[in-house]
Design a protein around this motif. Structure first.
Motif, mmCIF file in Angstrom:
data_model
loop_
_atom_site.group_PDB
_atom_site.id
_atom_site.type_symbol
_atom_site.label_atom_id
_atom_site.label_comp_id
_atom_site.label_asym_id
_atom_site.label_seq_id
_atom_site.Cartn_x
_atom_site.Cartn_y
_atom_site.Cartn_z
ATOM 1 N N SER A 117 29.491 44.474 33.440
ATOM 2 C CA SER A 117 28.591 45.024 32.442
ATOM 3 C C SER A 117 27.589 43.973 32.000
ATOM 4 O O SER A 117 27.973 42.924 31.467
ATOM 5 C CB SER A 117 29.395 45.515 31.228
ATOM 6 O OG SER A 117 28.564 45.714 30.099
ATOM 7 N N ASP A 147 32.647 54.649 35.460
ATOM 8 C CA ASP A 147 31.212 54.539 35.207
ATOM 9 C C ASP A 147 30.917 53.886 33.864
ATOM 10 O O ASP A 147 29.902 53.205 33.704
ATOM 11 C CB ASP A 147 30.555 55.926 35.222
ATOM 12 C CG ASP A 147 30.545 56.541 36.607
ATOM 13 O OD1 ASP A 147 30.371 55.801 37.594
ATOM 14 O OD2 ASP A 147 30.722 57.774 36.709
ATOM 15 N N HIS A 148 31.800 54.145 32.877
ATOM 16 C CA HIS A 148 31.593 53.629 31.532
ATOM 17 C C HIS A 148 32.913 53.157 30.943
ATOM 18 O O HIS A 148 33.986 53.637 31.319
ATOM 19 C CB HIS A 148 30.999 54.708 30.604
ATOM 20 C CG HIS A 148 29.613 55.119 30.948
ATOM 21 N ND1 HIS A 148 29.327 56.064 31.908
ATOM 22 C CD2 HIS A 148 28.405 54.694 30.458
ATOM 23 C CE1 HIS A 148 28.016 56.221 31.989
ATOM 24 N NE2 HIS A 148 27.442 55.415 31.125
ATOM 25 N N ARG A 183 28.112 50.665 29.917
ATOM 26 C CA ARG A 183 27.895 51.079 31.298
ATOM 27 C C ARG A 183 28.435 50.023 32.251
ATOM 28 O O ARG A 183 28.221 48.825 32.053
ATOM 29 C CB ARG A 183 26.397 51.305 31.555
ATOM 30 C CG ARG A 183 26.090 51.870 32.927
ATOM 31 C CD ARG A 183 24.610 52.250 33.022
ATOM 32 N NE ARG A 183 24.319 52.815 34.328
ATOM 33 C CZ ARG A 183 23.929 52.104 35.386
ATOM 34 N NH1 ARG A 183 23.800 50.785 35.266
ATOM 35 N NH2 ARG A 183 23.662 52.682 36.530
#
Length: 385
Positions: A50, A358-359, A377
């Motif tokens: 991230s 994805d997150h 994210r």
């Protein structure tokens, strides 16, 4: 997707959740530790993937990030991270073209932002120099280069000693490349359970690094920096006087595998901050079934541990396949969780677990009564090239 401000109870399952309070305490402890020992820290972004978390740690004192893949470097750069070290070998001509473009772009900014890379072969150095030359021409010192030595991992790295000297000399012959120092990372030592075993392994690492550095400097080259270390051994490298930079990354989240190590009293006590929220979807007399299987957490370092922030009988997690986990009581005669109950899993290995999502959902105020504060994210998910 969950909304910011929602209750932790509203997070659907399975989901990857970050306890922001615990994570920020880990960051503060790491920053204080590095400052107290007079070393830089460059945490591995391959763990959290991230850019937002990378920038948060840099704001707290980290000098930049490590990555293992060219695509991870690109994701970090796109997210605003400007000091990146690819602590891995890159020999593909197409990837080296991308490396050269990133290095040249950072060089052109005329700031302290830099791209660095590791090498362990003469062919790798030559290919890197040619790629940089095609993009940057005669521009000097476009990219920092570390010679990686194999200090016991048995993976990448040239042999310590004369072979490393020869490679450092080759790097120094190319004006576009700047020989920076040595990459010396012993990944296997991170997971040796007993503290004494880790001490023994790192003592041998230090012997090899010191001998190699002395030979390189005797050849007229400056070893500006020795970089390496991981969460499992970082206190040993920090105290050595040999390492100037720590690459520890898992301290941020702390997975179940690292928690199984015997503690080193010289290292800060890092907390678990990464969890998979899961729900019981089926029950029987002998077991319960939750909705978090292998697709939601990695199992290369073992199955996850069950964490129950509100208490209750201890539970053990067993392999249930791609979509399910089997839950049994750790002690005979204890009640199983009921249908619909929420549980929290501590992944065995945080890095590949993050890569499945994805997150990450950032929660403030704890796993029981907290609220969603951030959606993080996973910028470098699937960044494998």
């Amino acid at each position: 997707m969950i909304d910011v401000g929602a209750s932790v109870q509203a997070i659907d399952t399975p989901a990857l959740v970050v306890d922001l309070d615990a994570m920020e305490r880990n960051i503060a402890r790491m920053a204080a530790f590095a400052a107290a020992h007079g070393v830089h820290w460059r945490p591995h972004a391959k763990m959290h993937k991230s850019a937002a978390l990378a920038l948060q740690m840099m704001a707290a004192g980290a000098v930049g990030v490590c990555v293992q893949k060219t695509a991870e470097a690109e994701a970090m750069l796109a997210g605003g991270v400007g000091n990146i070290y690819i602590s891995n070998e890159v020999v593909s001509l197409s990837k080296l073209q991308r490396v050269a473009q990133m290095a040249a772009a950072l060089k052109a900014k005329n700031t302290s932002d830099r791209l660095a890379i590791a090498v362990d072969s003469a062919e790798g150095v030559q290919r890197l120099a040619e790629a940089i030359g095609r993009v940057a021409g005669d521009t000097r010192d476009v990219i920092d280069v570390f010679v990686e030595i194999d200090v016991g991992q048995g993976r990448c790295g040239v042999a310590p000693g004369p072979a490393a000297v020869a490679l450092a000399r080759q790097v120094a012959q190319h004006p576009q490349l700047r020989f920076k120092g040595l990459q010396a990372y012993h990944g296997g030592a991170q997971h040796r359970r007993r503290h004494a075993e880790r001490q023994q392994a790192i003592a041998e690492v230090l012997r090899q690094v010191q001998a190699t550095r002395a030979l390189i400097e005797a050849a007229g080259l400056k070893v500006e920096l020795v970089t390496g270390a991981g969460t499992g051994t970082m206190a040993l490298e920090a105290a050595s006087g040999v390492y100037g930079e720590l690459q520890s990354g898992s301290f941020l989240f702390m997975d179940a595998d690292y928690a199984a190590n015997e503690a080193d009293p010289a290292r800060p006590a890092f907390e678990h901050a990464l969890f998979v929220k899961t729900q019981v979807v089926s029950t029987s007399a002998a077991h319960a079934v939750c909705d978090a299987g292998h697709k939601s957490h990695a199992i290369d370092s073992g199955l996850p541990r069950v964490f129950r922030p509100d208490g209750g009988p201890a539970l053990a997690y067993f392999n249930g396949g791609d979509e399910h986990g089997i839950l049994r009581t750790a002690e005979p005669g204890q009640p199983l969780p009921a249908l619909g109950d929420v549980l929290w899993l501590i992944p065995g290995h945080c890095d590949p677990t993050v890569n499945l999502h994805d997150h990450m959902v950032g929660v403030r105020g704890g796993l029981s009564a907290g609220r969603v504060e951030r959606l993080l994210r996973v910028d470098a998910r699937g960044a494998l090239t």
